[in-house]
Design a protein around this motif. Structure first.
Motif, PDB file in Angstrom:
ATOM      1  N   GLY A 194       0.813  -1.224   0.000  1.00  0.00           N
ATOM      2  CA  GLY A 194       0.000   0.000   0.000  1.00  0.00           C
ATOM      3  C   GLY A 194       0.840   1.265   0.000  1.00  0.00           C
ATOM      4  O   GLY A 194       1.857   1.335  -0.678  1.00  0.00           O
ATOM      5  N   MET A 195       0.419   2.248   0.778  1.00  0.00           N
ATOM      6  CA  MET A 195       1.142   3.517   0.925  1.00  0.00           C
ATOM      7  C   MET A 195       1.361   4.229  -0.397  1.00  0.00           C
ATOM      8  O   MET A 195       2.398   4.881  -0.597  1.00  0.00           O
ATOM      9  N   GLU A 196       0.404   4.091  -1.313  1.00  0.00           N
ATOM     10  CA  GLU A 196       0.632   4.628  -2.658  1.00  0.00           C
ATOM     11  C   GLU A 196       0.841   6.134  -2.641  1.00  0.00           C
ATOM     12  O   GLU A 196       1.735   6.651  -3.308  1.00  0.00           O
ATOM     13  N   GLY A 234       4.628   2.222  14.269  1.00  0.00           N
ATOM     14  CA  GLY A 234       4.329   0.989  13.540  1.00  0.00           C
ATOM     15  C   GLY A 234       3.700   1.137  12.174  1.00  0.00           C
ATOM     16  O   GLY A 234       3.268   0.159  11.574  1.00  0.00           O
ATOM     17  N   VAL A 235       3.654   2.376  11.642  1.00  0.00           N
ATOM     18  CA  VAL A 235       3.011   2.552  10.341  1.00  0.00           C
ATOM     19  C   VAL A 235       3.981   2.343   9.177  1.00  0.00           C
ATOM     20  O   VAL A 235       3.594   2.480   8.020  1.00  0.00           O
ATOM     21  N   GLY A 236       5.242   2.031   9.489  1.00  0.00           N
ATOM     22  CA  GLY A 236       6.171   1.719   8.405  1.00  0.00           C
ATOM     23  C   GLY A 236       7.141   2.842   8.068  1.00  0.00           C
ATOM     24  O   GLY A 236       7.681   2.880   6.968  1.00  0.00           O
ATOM     25  N   LYS A 237       7.411   3.733   9.011  1.00  0.00           N
ATOM     26  CA  LYS A 237       8.339   4.835   8.719  1.00  0.00           C
ATOM     27  C   LYS A 237       9.753   4.296   8.450  1.00  0.00           C
ATOM     28  O   LYS A 237      10.410   4.699   7.496  1.00  0.00           O
ATOM     29  N   THR A 238      10.173   3.384   9.323  1.00  0.00           N
ATOM     30  CA  THR A 238      11.501   2.812   9.135  1.00  0.00           C
ATOM     31  C   THR A 238      11.552   1.996   7.846  1.00  0.00           C
ATOM     32  O   THR A 238      12.481   2.113   7.047  1.00  0.00           O
ATOM     33  N   LEU A 239      10.498   1.216   7.656  1.00  0.00           N
ATOM     34  CA  LEU A 239      10.430   0.349   6.477  1.00  0.00           C
ATOM     35  C   LEU A 239      10.493   1.152   5.176  1.00  0.00           C
ATOM     36  O   LEU A 239      11.261   0.822   4.265  1.00  0.00           O
ATOM     37  N   ILE A 240       9.712   2.217   5.089  1.00  0.00           N
ATOM     38  CA  ILE A 240       9.650   2.973   3.830  1.00  0.00           C
ATOM     39  C   ILE A 240      10.963   3.732   3.599  1.00  0.00           C
ATOM     40  O   ILE A 240      11.381   3.929   2.458  1.00  0.00           O
ATOM     41  N   ALA A 366      -3.309  -4.540   0.899  1.00  0.00           N
ATOM     42  CA  ALA A 366      -2.010  -4.739   0.238  1.00  0.00           C
ATOM     43  C   ALA A 366      -0.974  -5.256   1.240  1.00  0.00           C
ATOM     44  O   ALA A 366      -0.180  -6.148   0.931  1.00  0.00           O
ATOM     45  N   ILE A 367      -0.986  -4.689   2.449  1.00  0.00           N
ATOM     46  CA  ILE A 367      -0.030  -5.144   3.472  1.00  0.00           C
ATOM     47  C   ILE A 367      -0.316  -6.606   3.831  1.00  0.00           C
ATOM     48  O   ILE A 367       0.591  -7.423   3.978  1.00  0.00           O
ATOM     49  N   ILE A 368      -1.595  -6.928   3.940  1.00  0.00           N
ATOM     50  CA  ILE A 368      -1.985  -8.304   4.275  1.00  0.00           C
ATOM     51  C   ILE A 368      -1.447  -9.266   3.211  1.00  0.00           C
ATOM     52  O   ILE A 368      -0.900 -10.321   3.522  1.00  0.00           O
ATOM     53  N   GLU A 369      -1.548  -8.840   1.948  1.00  0.00           N
ATOM     54  CA  GLU A 369      -1.028  -9.712   0.892  1.00  0.00           C
ATOM     55  C   GLU A 369       0.474  -9.890   1.005  1.00  0.00           C
ATOM     56  O   GLU A 369       0.998 -10.993   0.823  1.00  0.00           O
ATOM     57  N   VAL A 370       1.186  -8.781   1.296  1.00  0.00           N
ATOM     58  CA  VAL A 370       2.647  -8.874   1.449  1.00  0.00           C
ATOM     59  C   VAL A 370       2.990  -9.837   2.586  1.00  0.00           C
ATOM     60  O   VAL A 370       3.860 -10.701   2.458  1.00  0.00           O
ATOM     61  N   MET A 371       2.265  -9.715   3.694  1.00  0.00           N
ATOM     62  CA  MET A 371       2.593 -10.557   4.849  1.00  0.00           C
ATOM     63  C   MET A 371       2.215 -12.015   4.630  1.00  0.00           C
ATOM     64  O   MET A 371       2.876 -12.911   5.146  1.00  0.00           O
ATOM     65  N   ALA A 372       1.150 -12.222   3.870  1.00  0.00           N
ATOM     66  CA  ALA A 372       0.683 -13.593   3.642  1.00  0.00           C
ATOM     67  C   ALA A 372       1.673 -14.392   2.797  1.00  0.00           C
ATOM     68  O   ALA A 372       1.693 -15.617   2.854  1.00  0.00           O
ATOM     69  N   SER A 393      -2.167  -0.326  12.321  1.00  0.00           N
ATOM     70  CA  SER A 393      -0.939   0.011  11.597  1.00  0.00           C
ATOM     71  C   SER A 393      -0.382  -1.267  10.975  1.00  0.00           C
ATOM     72  O   SER A 393      -0.876  -2.368  11.255  1.00  0.00           O
ATOM     73  N   GLY A 394       0.659  -1.106  10.172  1.00  0.00           N
ATOM     74  CA  GLY A 394       1.325  -2.286   9.611  1.00  0.00           C
ATOM     75  C   GLY A 394       1.803  -3.210  10.721  1.00  0.00           C
ATOM     76  O   GLY A 394       1.702  -4.438  10.620  1.00  0.00           O
ATOM     77  N   ALA A 395       2.338  -2.606  11.783  1.00  0.00           N
ATOM     78  CA  ALA A 395       2.839  -3.420  12.895  1.00  0.00           C
ATOM     79  C   ALA A 395       1.687  -4.149  13.590  1.00  0.00           C
ATOM     80  O   ALA A 395       1.844  -5.291  14.036  1.00  0.00           O
ATOM     81  N   ASP A 396       0.514  -3.488  13.666  1.00  0.00           N
ATOM     82  CA  ASP A 396      -0.660  -4.146  14.255  1.00  0.00           C
ATOM     83  C   ASP A 396      -1.064  -5.357  13.411  1.00  0.00           C
ATOM     84  O   ASP A 396      -1.416  -6.411  13.947  1.00  0.00           O
ATOM     85  N   ILE A 397      -1.026  -5.172  12.093  1.00  0.00           N
ATOM     86  CA  ILE A 397      -1.408  -6.288  11.220  1.00  0.00           C
ATOM     87  C   ILE A 397      -0.425  -7.443  11.386  1.00  0.00           C
ATOM     88  O   ILE A 397      -0.802  -8.609  11.424  1.00  0.00           O
ATOM     89  N   LYS A 398       0.835  -7.075  11.544  1.00  0.00           N
ATOM     90  CA  LYS A 398       1.843  -8.115  11.773  1.00  0.00           C
ATOM     91  C   LYS A 398       1.508  -8.863  13.071  1.00  0.00           C
ATOM     92  O   LYS A 398       1.605 -10.096  13.141  1.00  0.00           O
ATOM     93  N   ALA A 399       1.097  -8.116  14.082  1.00  0.00           N
ATOM     94  CA  ALA A 399       0.743  -8.741  15.357  1.00  0.00           C
ATOM     95  C   ALA A 399      -0.432  -9.707  15.180  1.00  0.00           C
ATOM     96  O   ALA A 399      -0.476 -10.777  15.794  1.00  0.00           O
TER      97      ALA A 399
HETATM   98  N1  LIG Z   1       3.301  -0.984   4.419  1.00  0.00           N
HETATM   99  C1  LIG Z   1       3.796  -2.065   5.017  1.00  0.00           C
HETATM  100  N2  LIG Z   1       4.015  -3.191   4.303  1.00  0.00           N
HETATM  101  C2  LIG Z   1       4.502  -4.293   4.909  1.00  0.00           C
HETATM  102  N3  LIG Z   1       4.811  -4.368   6.220  1.00  0.00           N
HETATM  103  C3  LIG Z   1       4.606  -3.280   6.970  1.00  0.00           C
HETATM  104  C4  LIG Z   1       4.097  -2.073   6.411  1.00  0.00           C
HETATM  105  N4  LIG Z   1       4.003  -1.158   7.400  1.00  0.00           N
HETATM  106  C5  LIG Z   1       4.452  -1.733   8.517  1.00  0.00           C
HETATM  107  N5  LIG Z   1       4.799  -3.018   8.280  1.00  0.00           N
HETATM  108  C6  LIG Z   1       5.272  -3.977   9.283  1.00  0.00           C
HETATM  109  O1  LIG Z   1       5.289  -3.346  10.525  1.00  0.00           O
HETATM  110  C7  LIG Z   1       6.591  -3.362  11.091  1.00  0.00           C
HETATM  111  C8  LIG Z   1       6.855  -2.043  11.767  1.00  0.00           C
HETATM  112  O2  LIG Z   1       7.092  -1.038  10.811  1.00  0.00           O
HETATM  113  P1  LIG Z   1       8.159   0.103  11.061  1.00  0.00           P
HETATM  114  O3  LIG Z   1       9.159  -0.324  12.044  1.00  0.00           O
HETATM  115  O4  LIG Z   1       8.659   0.562   9.752  1.00  0.00           O
HETATM  116  O5  LIG Z   1       7.226   1.198  11.698  1.00  0.00           O
HETATM  117  P2  LIG Z   1       7.608   2.615  12.252  1.00  0.00           P
HETATM  118  O6  LIG Z   1       6.614   3.558  11.705  1.00  0.00           O
HETATM  119  O7  LIG Z   1       9.048   2.884  11.973  1.00  0.00           O
HETATM  120  O8  LIG Z   1       7.341   2.412  13.778  1.00  0.00           O
HETATM  121  P3  LIG Z   1       7.994   3.176  15.045  1.00  0.00           P
HETATM  122  O9  LIG Z   1       7.406   4.547  15.064  1.00  0.00           O
HETATM  123  O10 LIG Z   1       7.517   2.330  16.183  1.00  0.00           O
HETATM  124  O11 LIG Z   1       9.458   3.164  14.840  1.00  0.00           O
HETATM  125  C9  LIG Z   1       7.515  -3.625   9.933  1.00  0.00           C
HETATM  126  O12 LIG Z   1       8.645  -4.324  10.344  1.00  0.00           O
HETATM  127  C10 LIG Z   1       6.653  -4.464   9.028  1.00  0.00           C
HETATM  128  O13 LIG Z   1       6.710  -5.802   9.421  1.00  0.00           O
END
Ligand SMILES: Nc1ncnc2c1ncn2[C@@H]1O[C@H](COP(=O)(O)OP(=O)(O)OP(=O)(O)O)[C@@H](O)[C@H]1O
Ligand SMILES: [Mg+2]
Length: 469
Positions: A194-196, A234-240, A366-372, A393-399
Motif C-alpha cells: 500500500g502507501m501509494e 508501527g506505520v512503516g516509517k523505518t520500512l519505507i 495490500a499489506i496483508i497480501e505482502v505478509m501472507a 498500523s502495519g505493525a498491528d497487522i503483523k501482530a
Molecule cells: N506498508 C507495510 N508493508 C509491509 N509491512 C509493513 C508495512 N508497514 C508496517 N509493516 C510492518 O510493521 C513493522 C513495523 O514497521 P516500522 O518499524 O517501519 O514502523 P515505524 O513507523 O518505523 O514504527 P515506530 O514509530 O515504532 O518506529 C515492519 O517491520 C513491518 O513488518
C-alpha cells in the motif's frame, strides 16, 4: 543495461578487437548476469594482450560466479603476484573467503584491498565481516584502534563498553560506529504494501530531485538536506525509509535510538562527524536517523549543557558547513514531531516533512497480501480482513498474523501436520488485538489544533477530517 549491451555488440561488429569496448561489454554482461558472454569477452581481450590485468581479474570473477571458488582464488593470487597493488583482486579474495566461511582471512584481504583503494569499501562485505578482527590485531582487549571510514583512527576503550550486546557489534571499520544498519537494501517500494500516496510523495520530494540534480542546479535550487517522516508508531516509517534507499539503489546507513543515546552519553560529536563522513563517502546514500526526536528534542536544559556540542555538531554536519553533502539524503523519523526543536526544521535541515498515516482499507489489504506471502495460507480474502482492521498500523497487522499463527501452531503441534492459516483465523485474531494508532491521534490532534505553526500538521488534520483536502 540491455540496450547499452546491444549498442556495444553492434560497435564490436565493426571493431572486433577493440579492448576497451570488449571490457565494457564484459563488465555490462557481468552486471546483467550474462556470465558466459562476459567470459568470452575477457578472453578475447587476453588473446591480444595476455597481461591485461582487468581482463584477468574479470576471468577470476567469472570463475567465482560460475561457482568455482578455488579456480577464482588461484587466478586472483596470480594477479597479485604480478600486480601486488591490485586492490580489486584483494576484494575478490575477501568474497571468496567469505563464501568459504574463512572470515579471518577474508578480513585480512578486505583490509588490504581497502587500504590500497578506499573507494572499493563495500558495505555488503563489511556487514559480513563485522566483529571480525584482522589476524594481526593482537590487542589485549584494553584499547582497540580501528580504521574508520575516513581513514583516521579512532580509539575506543574496551573496558567501559560492554561487548555483550551482540546486536550492535563494535568490531571492525564502520561498525565501530555501532550503526543499526549499513547496506544497499534489496527492499524497494514493491516490498512495502500500500502507501501509494506516500510513495508518490517520496518520489516527488526525494527521488526525482536526486535523479534530476542538473535541473535543480540550473535553477540554483539546492538538493539534499533532510526529510522528516512523522506518524503513529508501527506505520512503516523505518520500512519505507529503507525501501526508498532500495528504490534508488543507494546505501542505507541507519542510526537507531541506541546509537543516538550512546552519542549523548559519550558526548561524541566526533562520532557524529564519522557517521556523516561515512555517508558522504558512500554516496549516493540515505543517512537515516530513527527516532530522531532523541537528538532533535527541544530540551533547552540539555542544550545549555555538554550535550549542546552534539546538537551543534549534528546541525553543522547537516548544513554541510564543512563538507559537501551532495548525494547524501538525510531522513529522520519520529512519532513525536511536537518535540522537535524548530531549529532542526530550518531550510537545509529537516525542511521537508512527510506525514505517514496508518494504512487505509486498500493499503491494509495490500499489506496483508505482502505478509501472507511468508505464511502457509489456505484461502485468504485480504479485503475481508482489511475491513475488520480499521485503525490498524502495519505493525498491528503483523501482530494479528503472529497471534493467528500461534493459535494454528498449537493445533498443528497436536496433529503434527501443517495447518494453513485462513481468513477466519486472522479475523478472530484481529478481534483480540487493539489498534495502537488511536492513542497517537489523540495527542496529535491537540498539537494539530493548537500549535499548527505554518500548517505543519495540516496533513494530520486532513486525515482526521478536520481540514478540507
Ligand atoms: N506498508 C507495510 N508493508 C509491509 N509491512 C509493513 C508495512 N508497514 C508496517 N509493516 C510492518 O510493521 C513493522 C513495523 O514497521 P516500522 O518499524 O517501519 O514502523 P515505524 O513507523 O518505523 O514504527 P515506530 O514509530 O515504532 O518506529 C515492519 O517491520 C513491518 O513488518
Ligand atoms: Mg521505526
Amino acid at each position: 543495461m540491455a540496450q547499452n549491451l546491444d549498442a556495444l555488440r553492434l560497435a564490436l561488429q565493426h571493431s572486433p578487437d577493440n579492448a576497451p569496448l570488449l571490457m565494457l561489454l564484459a563488465d555490462g554482461c557481468l552486471e546483467d548476469g550474462l556470465v558466459d558472454e562476459a567470459e568470452q569477452s575477457f578472453q578475447r581481450v587476453l588473446s591480444h594482450d595476455p597481461a591485461h590485468a582487468e581482463a584477468r581479474l574479470g576471468l577470476a570473477r567469472v570463475a567465482f560466479l560460475q561457482g568455482k571458488p578455488s579456480q577464482a582464488a588461484v587466478r586472483a593470487e596470480q594477479i597479485l603476484s604480478d600486480t601486488p597493488a591490485c586492490a580489486a583482486a584483494y576484494l575478490l579474495l575477501a568474497r571468496i573467503h567469505i563464501t568459504e566461511n574463512d572470515l579471518t582471512r577474508a578480513r585480512a584481504m578486505y583490509d588490504k584491498g581497502v587500504a590500497l583503494n578506499r573507494s572499493l569499501a563495500d558495505p555488503g562485505i563489511e556487514k559480513d565481516l563485522h566483529g571480525i578482527k584482522p589476524a594481526s590485531d593482537d590487542d589485549s582487549g584494553r584499547k582497540r584502534a580501528a580504521i574508520t571510514s575516513s581513514g583516521s583512527h579512532i580509539e575506543s576503550a574496551n573496558g567501559d563498553k560492554s561487548d555483550e550486546d551482540d546486536s550492535h557489534p563494535r568490531g571492525g571499520t564502520a561498525f565501530d560506529l555501532g550503526l543499526a544498519d549499513f547496506e544497499k537494501p534489496k527492499l524497494n517500494f514493491a516490498g512495502v504494501g500500500g502507501m501509494e500516496a506516500l510513495k508518490e510523495e517520496i518520489r516527488m520530494k526525494i527521488i526525482y530531485p536526486l535523479q534530476h540534480a542538473e535541473l535543480f542546479k540550473a535553477y540554483d535550487k539546492k538538493i539534499g538536506g533532510g526529510v522528516l517522516l512523522y506518524g503513529p508508531p508501527g506505520v512503516g516509517k523505518t520500512l519505507i525509509s529503507k525501501a526508498t534507499a532500495g528504490e534508488i539503489k543507494a546505501n542505507f546507513i541507519a542510526l537507531g535510538l541506541h546509537q543516538i543515546l550512546d552519542m549523548w552519553i559519550g558526548n561524541s560529536e566526533k562520532n557524529m562527524h564519522e557517521v556523516f563522513e561515512l555517508a558522504r563517502q558512500n554516496a549516493p546514500s540515505i543517512l537515516f536517523f530513527d527516532e530522531v526526536d532523541a537528538l532533535a528534542a527541544d530540551r533547552r536544559d540539555l542544550r545549555q549543557s555538554a550535550g549542546r556540542n552534539l546538537i551543534n555538531a549534528f546541525l553543522s554536519e547537516m548544513d554541510g558547513a564543512e563538507s559537501d553533502n551532495d548525494g547524501v539524503l538525510i531522513i529522520g523519523a519520529t512519532n513525536a514531531p511536537w518535540h522537535i526543536d524548530p531549529a532542526f526544521r530550518r531550510p537545509g535541515r529537516f525542511d521537508r516533512t512527510i506525514f505517514v498515516p496508518p494504512p487505509d482499507e486498500g493499503g491494509r489489504a495490500a499489506i496483508i497480501e505482502v505478509m501472507a506471502r511468508k505464511k502457509p495460507i489456505g484461502e485468504l480474502d485480504p479485503h475481508a480482513l482489511a475491513k475488520k482492521t480499521d485503525g490498524f498500523s502495519g505493525a498491528d497487522i503483523k501482530a494479528v498474523f503472529d497471534l493467528a499463527t500461534e493459535e494454528v501452531l498449537n493445533h498443528a503441534m497436536k496433529t503434527g501436520k501443517v495447518i494453513p492459516l485462513t481468513t477466519k483465523d486472522l479475523i478472530k485474531a484481529a478481534s483480540r488485538h487493539k489498534p495502537t494508532t488511536k492513542a497517537w491521534f489523540e495527542s496529535a490532534k491537540n498539537y494539530a489544533m493548537y500549535s499548527n505553526q505554518s500548517g505543519f500538521y495540516d496533513d494530520v488534520l486532513k486525515h482526521l477530517g478536520l481540514l478540507k483536502r
